[in-house]
Scaffold this motif. Structure first.
Motif, PDB file in Angstrom:
ATOM      1  N   ALA A   1       9.048   2.466   2.236  1.00  0.00           N
ATOM      2  CA  ALA A   1       8.084   1.403   2.523  1.00  0.00           C
ATOM      3  C   ALA A   1       8.677   0.380   3.486  1.00  0.00           C
ATOM      4  CB  ALA A   1       7.642   0.732   1.225  1.00  0.00           C
ATOM      5  N   ALA A   2       9.956   0.071   3.334  1.00  0.00           N
ATOM      6  CA  ALA A   2      10.620  -0.873   4.242  1.00  0.00           C
ATOM      7  C   ALA A   2      10.685  -0.309   5.656  1.00  0.00           C
ATOM      8  CB  ALA A   2      12.017  -1.198   3.729  1.00  0.00           C
ATOM      9  N   ARG A   3      10.983   0.977   5.761  1.00  0.00           N
ATOM     10  CA  ARG A   3      11.036   1.603   7.093  1.00  0.00           C
ATOM     11  C   ARG A   3       9.657   1.600   7.744  1.00  0.00           C
ATOM     12  NH1 ARG A   3      15.129   6.173   4.977  1.00  0.00           N
ATOM     13  NH2 ARG A   3      17.044   5.001   5.370  1.00  0.00           N
ATOM     14  N   ALA A   4       8.622   1.829   6.950  1.00  0.00           N
ATOM     15  CA  ALA A   4       7.257   1.776   7.490  1.00  0.00           C
ATOM     16  C   ALA A   4       6.934   0.357   7.964  1.00  0.00           C
ATOM     17  CB  ALA A   4       6.248   2.239   6.442  1.00  0.00           C
ATOM     18  N   PHE A   5       7.332  -0.637   7.194  1.00  0.00           N
ATOM     19  CA  PHE A   5       7.108  -2.024   7.575  1.00  0.00           C
ATOM     20  C   PHE A   5       7.893  -2.380   8.833  1.00  0.00           C
ATOM     21  CE2 PHE A   5       7.925  -6.642   7.076  1.00  0.00           C
ATOM     22  CZ  PHE A   5       6.610  -7.076   7.026  1.00  0.00           C
ATOM     23  N   GLU A   6       9.102  -1.854   8.908  1.00  0.00           N
ATOM     24  CA  GLU A   6       9.984  -2.092  10.055  1.00  0.00           C
ATOM     25  C   GLU A   6       9.337  -1.630  11.364  1.00  0.00           C
ATOM     26  OE1 GLU A   6      14.504  -0.817  11.398  1.00  0.00           O
ATOM     27  OE2 GLU A   6      13.319   0.563  10.187  1.00  0.00           O
ATOM     28  N   VAL A   7       8.628  -0.520  11.311  1.00  0.00           N
ATOM     29  CA  VAL A   7       8.023   0.020  12.533  1.00  0.00           C
ATOM     30  C   VAL A   7       6.564  -0.448  12.695  1.00  0.00           C
ATOM     31  CG1 VAL A   7       9.576   1.980  12.707  1.00  0.00           C
ATOM     32  CG2 VAL A   7       7.415   2.234  11.469  1.00  0.00           C
ATOM     33  N   GLY A   8       6.156  -1.405  11.862  1.00  0.00           N
ATOM     34  CA  GLY A   8       4.849  -2.004  12.060  1.00  0.00           C
ATOM     35  C   GLY A   8       3.784  -1.551  11.109  1.00  0.00           C
ATOM     36  N   GLY A   9       4.160  -0.904  10.009  1.00  0.00           N
ATOM     37  CA  GLY A   9       3.161  -0.382   9.086  1.00  0.00           C
ATOM     38  C   GLY A   9       2.925  -1.162   7.887  1.00  0.00           C
TER      39      GLY A   9
ATOM     40  N   ALA B   1       8.854  -2.062  -7.940  1.00  0.00           N
ATOM     41  CA  ALA B   1       9.277  -0.679  -7.724  1.00  0.00           C
ATOM     42  C   ALA B   1      10.798  -0.541  -7.864  1.00  0.00           C
ATOM     43  CB  ALA B   1       8.803  -0.184  -6.361  1.00  0.00           C
ATOM     44  N   ILE B   2      11.554  -1.510  -7.331  1.00  0.00           N
ATOM     45  CA  ILE B   2      13.014  -1.492  -7.507  1.00  0.00           C
ATOM     46  C   ILE B   2      13.335  -1.596  -8.994  1.00  0.00           C
ATOM     47  CG2 ILE B   2      15.124  -2.861  -7.199  1.00  0.00           C
ATOM     48  CD1 ILE B   2      14.633  -1.437  -4.675  1.00  0.00           C
ATOM     49  N   ARG B   3      12.672  -2.491  -9.670  1.00  0.00           N
ATOM     50  CA  ARG B   3      12.891  -2.668 -11.114  1.00  0.00           C
ATOM     51  C   ARG B   3      12.645  -1.364 -11.868  1.00  0.00           C
ATOM     52  NH1 ARG B   3      10.848  -7.789 -14.569  1.00  0.00           N
ATOM     53  NH2 ARG B   3      11.354  -6.981 -16.616  1.00  0.00           N
ATOM     54  N   ASP B   4      11.686  -0.585 -11.379  1.00  0.00           N
ATOM     55  CA  ASP B   4      11.359   0.692 -12.008  1.00  0.00           C
ATOM     56  C   ASP B   4      12.246   1.846 -11.525  1.00  0.00           C
ATOM     57  OD1 ASP B   4       9.350  -0.597 -13.393  1.00  0.00           O
ATOM     58  OD2 ASP B   4       7.749   0.063 -12.049  1.00  0.00           O
ATOM     59  N   GLY B   5      13.217   1.537 -10.650  1.00  0.00           N
ATOM     60  CA  GLY B   5      14.151   2.563 -10.187  1.00  0.00           C
ATOM     61  C   GLY B   5      13.655   3.396  -9.018  1.00  0.00           C
ATOM     62  N   ARG B   6      12.610   2.945  -8.327  1.00  0.00           N
ATOM     63  CA  ARG B   6      12.025   3.691  -7.212  1.00  0.00           C
ATOM     64  C   ARG B   6      12.673   3.283  -5.887  1.00  0.00           C
ATOM     65  NH1 ARG B   6       5.854   2.690  -7.557  1.00  0.00           N
ATOM     66  NH2 ARG B   6       5.957   4.018  -5.720  1.00  0.00           N
ATOM     67  N   PHE B   7      13.992   3.413  -5.803  1.00  0.00           N
ATOM     68  CA  PHE B   7      14.737   2.950  -4.636  1.00  0.00           C
ATOM     69  C   PHE B   7      14.318   3.667  -3.361  1.00  0.00           C
ATOM     70  CE2 PHE B   7      18.199   2.570  -8.048  1.00  0.00           C
ATOM     71  CZ  PHE B   7      17.747   1.336  -8.471  1.00  0.00           C
ATOM     72  N   ARG B   8      14.174   4.967  -3.413  1.00  0.00           N
ATOM     73  CA  ARG B   8      13.788   5.728  -2.210  1.00  0.00           C
ATOM     74  C   ARG B   8      12.399   5.336  -1.722  1.00  0.00           C
ATOM     75  NH1 ARG B   8      15.685  11.929  -3.376  1.00  0.00           N
ATOM     76  NH2 ARG B   8      17.908  11.554  -3.094  1.00  0.00           N
ATOM     77  N   ASP B   9      11.485   5.158  -2.649  1.00  0.00           N
ATOM     78  CA  ASP B   9      10.126   4.757  -2.267  1.00  0.00           C
ATOM     79  C   ASP B   9      10.135   3.403  -1.569  1.00  0.00           C
ATOM     80  OD1 ASP B   9       9.192   7.078  -3.498  1.00  0.00           O
ATOM     81  OD2 ASP B   9       8.571   6.041  -5.335  1.00  0.00           O
ATOM     82  N   VAL B  10      10.938   2.489  -2.077  1.00  0.00           N
ATOM     83  CA  VAL B  10      11.014   1.154  -1.479  1.00  0.00           C
ATOM     84  C   VAL B  10      11.637   1.236  -0.090  1.00  0.00           C
ATOM     85  CG1 VAL B  10      12.039  -1.154  -1.682  1.00  0.00           C
ATOM     86  CG2 VAL B  10      11.003  -0.049  -3.682  1.00  0.00           C
ATOM     87  N   MET B  11      12.663   2.053   0.055  1.00  0.00           N
ATOM     88  CA  MET B  11      13.281   2.203   1.380  1.00  0.00           C
ATOM     89  C   MET B  11      12.273   2.793   2.365  1.00  0.00           C
ATOM     90  SD  MET B  11      15.731   1.663   3.430  1.00  0.00           S
ATOM     91  CE  MET B  11      17.002   1.092   2.341  1.00  0.00           C
TER      92      MET B  11
ATOM     93  N   PRO C   1       0.811  -1.227   0.000  1.00  0.00           N
ATOM     94  CA  PRO C   1       0.000   0.000   0.000  1.00  0.00           C
ATOM     95  C   PRO C   1       0.839   1.269   0.000  1.00  0.00           C
ATOM     96  CG  PRO C   1      -0.116  -1.102   2.140  1.00  0.00           C
ATOM     97  CD  PRO C   1       0.608  -2.017   1.215  1.00  0.00           C
ATOM     98  N   GLN C   2       2.059   1.202   0.540  1.00  0.00           N
ATOM     99  CA  GLN C   2       2.950   2.369   0.540  1.00  0.00           C
ATOM    100  C   GLN C   2       3.450   2.690  -0.870  1.00  0.00           C
ATOM    101  OE1 GLN C   2       4.813   4.018   3.381  1.00  0.00           O
ATOM    102  NE2 GLN C   2       3.085   3.378   4.614  1.00  0.00           N
ATOM    103  N   LEU C   3       3.343   1.715  -1.761  1.00  0.00           N
ATOM    104  CA  LEU C   3       3.841   1.870  -3.137  1.00  0.00           C
ATOM    105  C   LEU C   3       2.691   1.831  -4.142  1.00  0.00           C
ATOM    106  CD1 LEU C   3       6.884  -0.571  -2.788  1.00  0.00           C
ATOM    107  CD2 LEU C   3       6.958   1.931  -2.793  1.00  0.00           C
ATOM    108  N   ASP C   4       1.517   2.274  -3.705  1.00  0.00           N
ATOM    109  CA  ASP C   4       0.319   2.259  -4.568  1.00  0.00           C
ATOM    110  C   ASP C   4       0.024   0.860  -5.097  1.00  0.00           C
ATOM    111  OD1 ASP C   4      -0.123   5.024  -4.255  1.00  0.00           O
ATOM    112  OD2 ASP C   4       1.348   5.457  -5.828  1.00  0.00           O
ATOM    113  N   ASP C   5       0.151  -0.128  -4.218  1.00  0.00           N
ATOM    114  CA  ASP C   5      -0.134  -1.532  -4.506  1.00  0.00           C
ATOM    115  C   ASP C   5       0.759  -2.154  -5.569  1.00  0.00           C
ATOM    116  OD1 ASP C   5      -2.047  -1.667  -2.519  1.00  0.00           O
ATOM    117  OD2 ASP C   5      -3.630  -0.972  -3.858  1.00  0.00           O
ATOM    118  N   VAL C   6       1.938  -1.584  -5.761  1.00  0.00           N
ATOM    119  CA  VAL C   6       2.975  -2.194  -6.581  1.00  0.00           C
ATOM    120  C   VAL C   6       3.887  -2.956  -5.624  1.00  0.00           C
ATOM    121  CG1 VAL C   6       5.017  -1.647  -7.989  1.00  0.00           C
ATOM    122  CG2 VAL C   6       2.878  -0.404  -8.350  1.00  0.00           C
ATOM    123  N   SER C   7       4.425  -4.071  -6.068  1.00  0.00           N
ATOM    124  CA  SER C   7       5.341  -4.814  -5.198  1.00  0.00           C
ATOM    125  C   SER C   7       6.669  -4.074  -5.090  1.00  0.00           C
ATOM    126  CB  SER C   7       5.585  -6.217  -5.754  1.00  0.00           C
ATOM    127  OG  SER C   7       6.423  -6.170  -6.892  1.00  0.00           O
ATOM    128  N   PRO C   8       7.356  -4.201  -3.956  1.00  0.00           N
ATOM    129  CA  PRO C   8       8.686  -3.603  -3.844  1.00  0.00           C
ATOM    130  C   PRO C   8       9.644  -4.086  -4.934  1.00  0.00           C
ATOM    131  CG  PRO C   8       7.870  -4.125  -1.672  1.00  0.00           C
ATOM    132  CD  PRO C   8       6.900  -4.734  -2.661  1.00  0.00           C
TER     133      PRO C   8
END
Length: 125
Positions: free
Chosen positions: A117-125, A105-115, A95-102
């Motif tokens: 999303a990972a930080r949000a997941f890390e803290v329970g989101g 998103a990495i394949r599309d060059g969206r490294f910051r967005d994935v990071m 959901p942090q990536l508009d329902d695209v898989s990380p």
């Protein structure tokens, strides 16, 4: 040490490890943890190319950037999740990536967005 300090140390350590690892070890670690098919997908190559990179360590610049981003995220999440869960996180709609898989998103060059999303997941989101 506060939770915020420990979180920063974890994020800093993940970054440091992603910067310091050699290309051959980088590819090998990702294949071991996530599988060759997923690694190939995030860099838009076939599995035989991934095997060649794991042997030679000769990874092109753009692929190296993507693989280091994946590795950094993996190392960030590894202390709190199993390898299986992290792999599923890379594959699932996010959901942090508009329902695209990380992975996509990495394949599309969206490294910051994935990071982020990972930080949000890390803290329970």
């Amino acid at each position: 040490m506060t939770d915020v300090q420990s979180e920063r140390i974890s994020r800093t350590a993940a970054h440091r490890q992603a910067v310091q690892i050699g290309q051959r070890d980088l590819v090998g670690a990702l294949v071991d943890k996530l599988g060759a098919r997923l690694v190939a997908y995030v860099v838009d190559r076939d599995r035989s190319t991934i095997s060649r990179w794991a042997s030679s360590g000769d990874v092109p610049l753009e692929a190296d950037r993507a693989l280091r981003a994946v590795y950094q995220v993996f190392r960030l999440l590894e202390p709190i999740e199993s390898d299986h869960t992290i792999r599923a996180w890379f594959l699932g709609m996010n959901p942090q990536l508009d329902d695209v898989s990380p992975a996509e998103a990495i394949r599309d060059g969206r490294f910051r967005d994935v990071m982020a999303a990972a930080r949000a997941f890390e803290v329970g989101g």
